[in-house]
Motif scaffolding. Sequence first.
Motif, PDB file in Angstrom:
ATOM      1  N   LYS A 131     -20.154  26.702  66.119  1.00 22.15           N
ATOM      2  CA  LYS A 131     -20.365  25.697  67.163  1.00 22.15           C
ATOM      3  C   LYS A 131     -19.155  24.768  67.312  1.00 22.15           C
ATOM      4  O   LYS A 131     -19.013  24.103  68.328  1.00 22.15           O
ATOM      5  CB  LYS A 131     -21.620  24.886  66.886  1.00 22.15           C
ATOM      6  N   ASP A 132     -18.276  24.733  66.321  1.00 18.64           N
ATOM      7  CA  ASP A 132     -17.109  23.849  66.330  1.00 18.64           C
ATOM      8  C   ASP A 132     -15.915  24.537  66.990  1.00 18.64           C
ATOM      9  O   ASP A 132     -14.891  24.812  66.366  1.00 18.64           O
ATOM     10  CB  ASP A 132     -16.776  23.391  64.911  1.00 18.64           C
ATOM     11  N   ARG A 133     -16.051  24.821  68.291  1.00 19.31           N
ATOM     12  CA  ARG A 133     -15.041  25.585  69.032  1.00 19.31           C
ATOM     13  C   ARG A 133     -13.674  24.912  69.049  1.00 19.31           C
ATOM     14  O   ARG A 133     -12.651  25.569  68.997  1.00 19.31           O
ATOM     15  CB  ARG A 133     -15.515  25.831  70.471  1.00 19.31           C
ATOM     16  N   ALA A 134     -13.625  23.594  69.136  1.00 22.13           N
ATOM     17  CA  ALA A 134     -12.335  22.895  69.153  1.00 22.13           C
ATOM     18  C   ALA A 134     -11.594  23.104  67.838  1.00 22.13           C
ATOM     19  O   ALA A 134     -10.383  23.324  67.825  1.00 22.13           O
ATOM     20  CB  ALA A 134     -12.528  21.406  69.431  1.00 22.13           C
ATOM     21  N   ALA A 135     -12.309  23.056  66.735  1.00 18.00           N
ATOM     22  CA  ALA A 135     -11.687  23.290  65.430  1.00 18.00           C
ATOM     23  C   ALA A 135     -11.169  24.722  65.332  1.00 18.00           C
ATOM     24  O   ALA A 135     -10.059  24.965  64.850  1.00 18.00           O
ATOM     25  CB  ALA A 135     -12.679  23.008  64.310  1.00 18.00           C
ATOM     26  N   ILE A 136     -11.948  25.673  65.814  1.00 16.59           N
ATOM     27  CA  ILE A 136     -11.527  27.079  65.769  1.00 16.59           C
ATOM     28  C   ILE A 136     -10.259  27.268  66.592  1.00 16.59           C
ATOM     29  O   ILE A 136      -9.315  27.937  66.158  1.00 16.59           O
ATOM     30  CB  ILE A 136     -12.671  27.996  66.252  1.00 16.59           C
ATOM     31  N   ARG A 137     -10.190  26.673  67.775  1.00 13.91           N
ATOM     32  CA  ARG A 137      -8.978  26.781  68.599  1.00 13.91           C
ATOM     33  C   ARG A 137      -7.767  26.200  67.872  1.00 13.91           C
ATOM     34  O   ARG A 137      -6.676  26.768  67.900  1.00 13.91           O
ATOM     35  CB  ARG A 137      -9.182  26.096  69.947  1.00 13.91           C
ATOM     36  N   LEU A 138      -7.951  25.062  67.210  1.00 10.97           N
ATOM     37  CA  LEU A 138      -6.859  24.451  66.451  1.00 10.97           C
ATOM     38  C   LEU A 138      -6.391  25.379  65.345  1.00 10.97           C
ATOM     39  O   LEU A 138      -5.199  25.638  65.194  1.00 10.97           O
ATOM     40  CB  LEU A 138      -7.310  23.109  65.859  1.00 10.97           C
TER      41      LEU A 138
END
Length: 60
Positions: free
Chosen positions: A22-29
């Motif tokens: 659910k933590d898509r922003a972290a995955i992108r980083l």
Amino acid sequence: MEAAVEFARSRGLAIAFDVMLKDRAAIRLYERLGAQHITDLTHHYGDGLTEPAAVYAVPS
């Protein structure tokens, strides 16, 4: 994150971690910083609850 990667690399250490899907922003980083997706998994916790996650590794 970059400081942690440099610290590990300078000592010959590997970095592996998991992140909730659910933590898509972290995955992108993490992916922008070169982390590679290793596998998916499910965290199990209290009262039968679950949360999908993924494991990432930073190449040494």
